[in-house]
Enzyme design. Structure first.
Site, PDB file in Angstrom:
ATOM      1  N   ARG A  64       0.969  -1.212  -0.042  1.00  0.00           N
ATOM      2  CA  ARG A  64       0.004  -0.176  -0.007  1.00  0.00           C
ATOM      3  C   ARG A  64       0.951   1.260   0.037  1.00  0.00           C
ATOM      4  O   ARG A  64       0.540   2.145  -0.605  1.00  0.00           O
ATOM      5  CB  ARG A  64      -1.039  -0.036   1.269  1.00  0.00           C
ATOM      6  N   SER A 135     -22.948  10.262   5.108  1.00  0.00           N
ATOM      7  CA  SER A 135     -22.278  11.150   5.893  1.00  0.00           C
ATOM      8  C   SER A 135     -20.996  11.719   5.125  1.00  0.00           C
ATOM      9  O   SER A 135     -20.542  10.650   4.509  1.00  0.00           O
ATOM     10  CB  SER A 135     -21.668  10.337   7.134  1.00  0.00           C
ATOM     11  N   ASP A 144     -13.595   5.066   7.592  1.00  0.00           N
ATOM     12  CA  ASP A 144     -15.053   5.702   7.836  1.00  0.00           C
ATOM     13  C   ASP A 144     -15.199   6.178   9.414  1.00  0.00           C
ATOM     14  O   ASP A 144     -16.148   6.104   9.929  1.00  0.00           O
ATOM     15  CB  ASP A 144     -16.056   4.526   7.527  1.00  0.00           C
TER      16      ASP A 144
END
Ligand code: GRF
Length: 196
Positions: A64, A135, A144
């Protein structure tokens, strides 16, 4: 302010943000970036003369950090002040979210802190929730999970399916995200609460 918008799919949220920035708005889109070369949002942005970048995550495997270094390299020429994640389906590590702390926001299709992660509409239906929605939050290393900048809520209908609910939530996303971005660019962090 220059805004980079990240997406992985059709980019309806990106389109809502770009269209809202066409007028009297303190920000402008500087680049639309995707991890998916044939994402519909990339073609749409190109047609409108907005710079685009594609950074395919697959060559990086599970590295990543290397993928995120490529993201940063792709972003550099566009010098964004802010990043809006809009249907971007790759998790970002703390290395990237720390670099962009306070300057990166995301839209998520649930009334956080409920239903972080995927399949939010099915989960709300399974739970028999009377209300559901979306949201906008600041992005942190936890998925999140950052400070909430705005929410739009709506009533769940008895005959709703995940698809019908997702469609109604998406309409609210396109109201909420542009309104939150305007405030965010102005430095206003008070949560915006909309009701449909
Ligand atoms: C939307 O459900 C949004 O909440 C999520 O990605 C989905 C697709 O968004 N983040 P878009 O149409 O690609 O903007």
């Amino acid at each position: 302010a220059s805004v980079a918008i990240f997406l992985s799919g059709g980019g309806s949220n990106m389109r809502a943000l770009v269209e809202d920035m066409q007028g009297d708005h303190p920000a402008r889109p500087c680049v639309v970036l995707s991890n998916v070369a044939d994402a519909g949002g990339i073609a749409w942005a190109r047609e409108r003369g907005i710079a685009t970048e594609v950074v395919d995550h697959r060559p990086f495997g599970d590295d990543r950090a290397a993928f995120e270094a490529a993201l940063s390299a792709a972003l550099a020429p566009h010098a964004p002040d802010l990043i809006c994640l809009a249907g971007f389906m790759r998790k970002l590590t703390g290395g990237f979210t720390d670099t962009w702390a306070g300057r990166m926001i995301n839209i998520h299709p649930s009334l956080l802190p409920k239903y972080r992660g995927l399949h939010t509409h099915a989960r709300a239906l399974e739970n028999g929730d009377a209300r559901h929605g979306c949201s906008v939050h600041e992005v942190t290393a936890a998925l999140d999970d950052g400070p909430i900048l705005g929410q739009a809520s709506l009533a769940v209908h008895p005959d709703d399916t995940p698809e019908s609910l997702a469609a109604r939530v998406l309409v609210q996303e396109h109201r909420l995200y542009p309104a939150v971005l305007r405030r965010f660019v102005a430095g206003d962090r008070t949560p915006l609460l909309l009701t449909a």
